[in-house]
Design a protein around this motif. Structure first.
Motif, PDB file in Angstrom:
ATOM      1  N   ASN A   1       0.787  -1.225   0.009  1.00  5.66           N
ATOM      2  CA  ASN A   1       0.208   0.336  -0.238  1.00  5.66           C
ATOM      3  C   ASN A   1       0.645   1.303   0.169  1.00  5.66           C
ATOM      4  N   GLN A   2       1.760   1.183  -0.419  1.00  2.00           N
ATOM      5  CA  GLN A   2       2.736   2.387  -1.000  1.00  2.00           C
ATOM      6  C   GLN A   2       3.042   2.681  -1.869  1.00  2.00           C
ATOM      7  N   THR A   3       3.374   1.675  -2.896  1.00  2.00           N
ATOM      8  CA  THR A   3       4.095   1.929  -3.622  1.00  2.00           C
ATOM      9  C   THR A   3       3.185   2.464  -4.770  1.00  2.00           C
ATOM     10  N   VAL A   4       3.560   3.258  -5.705  1.00  2.00           N
ATOM     11  CA  VAL A   4       2.673   4.316  -7.031  1.00  2.00           C
ATOM     12  C   VAL A   4       2.926   3.778  -8.155  1.00  2.00           C
ATOM     13  N   ALA A   5       3.853   3.246  -8.354  1.00  2.00           N
ATOM     14  CA  ALA A   5       3.876   2.270  -9.456  1.00  2.00           C
ATOM     15  C   ALA A   5       4.546   1.016  -9.735  1.00  2.00           C
ATOM     16  N   SER A   6       4.197   0.426 -11.105  1.00  2.50           N
ATOM     17  CA  SER A   6       4.468  -0.983 -11.283  1.00  2.50           C
ATOM     18  C   SER A   6       5.891  -1.554 -11.012  1.00  2.50           C
ATOM     19  N   ILE A   7       7.356  -0.084 -11.773  1.00  2.00           N
ATOM     20  CA  ILE A   7       8.756  -0.696 -12.093  1.00  2.00           C
ATOM     21  C   ILE A   7       9.123   0.062 -10.973  1.00  2.00           C
ATOM     22  N   VAL A   8       9.907  -0.781 -10.455  1.00  2.00           N
ATOM     23  CA  VAL A   8      11.061  -0.389  -9.260  1.00  2.00           C
ATOM     24  C   VAL A   8      11.171   1.398  -9.234  1.00  2.00           C
ATOM     25  N   GLU A   9      12.229   1.310 -10.211  1.00  4.21           N
ATOM     26  CA  GLU A   9      13.083   2.940  -9.950  1.00  4.21           C
ATOM     27  C   GLU A   9      11.451   3.530 -10.393  1.00  4.21           C
TER      28      GLU A   9
ATOM     29  N   VAL B   1       7.612  -4.268  -9.348  1.00  6.08           N
ATOM     30  CA  VAL B   1       7.197  -3.961  -8.334  1.00  6.08           C
ATOM     31  C   VAL B   1       6.360  -5.572  -7.561  1.00  6.08           C
ATOM     32  N   SER B   2       4.590  -6.429  -8.281  1.00  8.09           N
ATOM     33  CA  SER B   2       4.542  -7.147  -7.745  1.00  8.09           C
ATOM     34  C   SER B   2       4.768  -8.427  -7.600  1.00  8.09           C
ATOM     35  N   ARG B   3       6.233  -8.675  -8.432  1.00  8.91           N
ATOM     36  CA  ARG B   3       6.786  -9.828  -8.205  1.00  8.91           C
ATOM     37  C   ARG B   3       8.383  -9.988  -7.177  1.00  8.91           C
ATOM     38  N   LEU B   4       8.272  -8.600  -6.403  1.00  7.15           N
ATOM     39  CA  LEU B   4       9.278  -9.259  -5.679  1.00  7.15           C
ATOM     40  C   LEU B   4       8.997  -9.664  -4.175  1.00  7.15           C
ATOM     41  N   SER B   5       9.624  -9.820  -3.942  1.00  7.60           N
ATOM     42  CA  SER B   5       9.504 -10.724  -1.910  1.00  7.60           C
ATOM     43  C   SER B   5       9.454  -9.398  -1.571  1.00  7.60           C
ATOM     44  N   GLY B   6       8.270  -9.594   0.055  1.00 10.85           N
ATOM     45  CA  GLY B   6       7.980  -8.645   0.768  1.00 10.85           C
ATOM     46  C   GLY B   6       9.226  -8.256   1.153  1.00 10.85           C
TER      47      GLY B   6
END
Lengths: 261, 274
Positions: free
Chosen positions: B89-97, B135-140
């Protein structure tokens, strides 16, 4: 399922992928204009040739490109059949009541089929080679609206999260004996309610937390914001622009000097 | 100068009782402070007060001498970063950078500077190799490291972690704690680690225990853990190693009050041999 955020995007590095999304949008509009200005086979052939070049340059596999056609195949065949039987012309081959097959009608429907195929392939080339975020970035930059790309980005970010959540809630309700698979349509729709309500509640809670996190990272609207990834035109875009311009001009000239079939 | 200084700060949610009551808390520059407390003790409210997401009903908050008010809100927010609990609930973009760049974009930095900061922030949390990952594929643990990087891109002098490890598995928790410790040591970032995992508090220079919106105890982490009975009244459980040491003492074995497994093992060996 987690790849929803990228829609149809086919991730390879190609000439077409690296073109500016604004230019790709312009190219699509120009190409559609060219398809409908074209009224003879020479002009339509030119459109097809340009599109084949685009497909080849994009390195998207042909199977994927043709799959885009499959979705509209029935629609295309249906409209082609209708126009064969209802198009009136001078060289009549067959006539029965209001139905008639004419030379002009056959030409028209072949034209229609090619036009629709070109249209569908060209638009799906845009989504194959451009991520949704790049596309909204492009639209945002053309129309000078500020929040659009952020809304798009957040929506795409949360689609996989909410899909996981739906699955989780569904399993939780199943564990409590909920039945989603049997009964008539009304029963099944009613069964969705216990999934929908927790899902919506959770979405609001997430939105609330996201709002706090955005505040904490100094979000203050679009006014002062700068962009990390800025769209810039390159020589590729010039090539694409000139191709689109040449195509539209060429097709228009063919219409004037050669005329319809 | 104090990094953070709150004077007589009170806050209550509408309709609810006091969540924070007459709080006086001073955090020194470069300090690593752990804030412990059970659910509802007011520790998360504290995090939201310290960077102006919530506004106190009374009292003053100063960050490096700057008062936290409407006029200085963004000035303070740039200095006090918050990493929240839920990594999703704190990331706004799909890509890390792209997500890491968000904060730096918000404050209107030039593009070259944003690029520099993204590079720095991803390096600091050890995620440079995954800058183009989804981002959605990363671990917690990785997601939470991205969240830390997103805060770091604003170059804050204080970083608050509001139960940022609560939803992670032990491995993810270790990742985050290590990154935070490193930032505190190498980048001299003042850290306020809010947690209910008492083991994590061991890394801190100082720990405070919150109870009903007040600070109940302030001490070194070891000093706080030595007060077993008192902790229980604040609904806090000791780390397992501490409980074992305590039980051994009760059973007649002569071991010191400790949270260090090595030390405990040594003590056990010594008293058994005797």
């Amino acid at each position: 399922m987690k790849d929803v955020a990228f829609g149809q995007y086919y991730p390879v590095n190609s000439f077409v992928h690296r073109c500016d999304p604004r230019l790709k949008l312009f190219f699509l509009v120009a190409f559609i204009a060219a398809i409908f200005v074209a009224n003879n086979f020479w002009a339509l052939g030119a459109c097809a040739a340009v599109l084949i070049a685009v497909v080849a340059l994009s390195r998207v596999p042909l199977g994927k490109v043709l799959r885009a056609i499959r979705g509209v195949l029935i629609l295309v065949i249906f409209s082609a059949v209708i126009s064969v039987f209802f198009y009136s012309g001078e060289t009549v081959y067959w006539k029965y009541g209001i139905l008639c097959v004419t030379r002009e009608g056959i030409f028209f429907s072949v034209f229609l089929i090619i036009r629709l195929f070109l249209l569908v392939i060209c638009s799906s080339m845009l989504t194959y080679t451009t991520t949704p975020v790049a596309l909204t970035d492009g639209i945002e930059s053309i129309f000078h609206v500020h929040v659009l790309a952020l809304i798009m980005s957040i929506a795409l970010r949360f689609i996989p999260i909410l899909m996981d959540e739906t699955e989780r809630i569904k399993n939780a309700q199943k564990a409590r004996g909920a039945d989603f698979e049997s009964g008539n349509i009304f029963k099944r729709i009613k069964a969705i309610v216990p999934i929908l309500i927790p899902l919506i509640l959770s979405a609001f809670r997430r939105a609330d937390e996201l709002g706090d996190a955005m505040d904490a990272r100094c979000y203050m609207g679009g006014k002062k914001r700068t962009k990390y990834k800025k769209l810039t035109f390159s020589w590729r875009d010039l090539v694409a622009f000139l191709t689109a311009a040449a195509l539209v001009t060429g097709v228009a000239l063919l219409r004037v000097y050669v005329g319809g079939m | 100068m104090h990094a953070i200084e709150t004077k007589d700060v009170s806050f209550s949610y509408e309709g609810g009782g006091f969540r924070i009551a007459h709080l006086d808390l001073t955090v020194e520059e470069g300090e690593f402070l752990a804030v412990l407390g059970h659910n509802g003790s007011g520790k998360s409210t504290l995090a939201r007060l310290l960077n102006g997401i919530l506004v106190p009903d009374s009292g003053t908050i100063r960050v490096f001498g700057t008062p936290l008010d409407d006029q200085h809100l963004y000035e303070v927010r740039k200095q006090v970063g918050v990493v929240f609990q839920n990594p999703d609930n704190q990331t706004v973009a799909s890509i890390v950078e792209d997500d890491v760049a968000f904060g730096a974009e918000n404050v209107g930095l030039p593009r070259e500077e944003i690029a520099k900061r993204v590079e720095f922030a991803l390096g600091a949390v050890g995620m440079l190799g995954l800058r183009n990952a989804v981002v959605s594929r990363l671990s917690g643990g990785q997601k939470q490291r991205v969240a830390i990087a997103g805060v770091l891109a604003l170059k804050p002098r204080v970083m608050i972690l509001d139960e940022s490890t609560a939803m992670l598995d032990p491995r993810g928790r270790r990742e985050i704690v290590e990154v935070v410790k490193k930032l505190n040591r190498e980048e001299k970032i003042t850290v306020i680690l809010i947690t209910h995992f008492m083991e994590e508090a061991l890394l801190a220079d100082r720990a405070v225990v919150m109870n009903r919106g007040e600070i109940a105890l302030t001490d070194t982490p070891a000093g706080i853990f030595a007060r077993h009975e008192e902790l229980l009244t604040y609904n806090l459980a000791l780390p397992r190693i501490g409980v074992i040491a305590k039980k051994l003492t009760e059973g007649g074995l002569r071991v010191r009050d400790t949270l260090d497994p090595e030390q405990l093992a040594e003590d056990i060996a010594r008293s058994v041999r005797r």
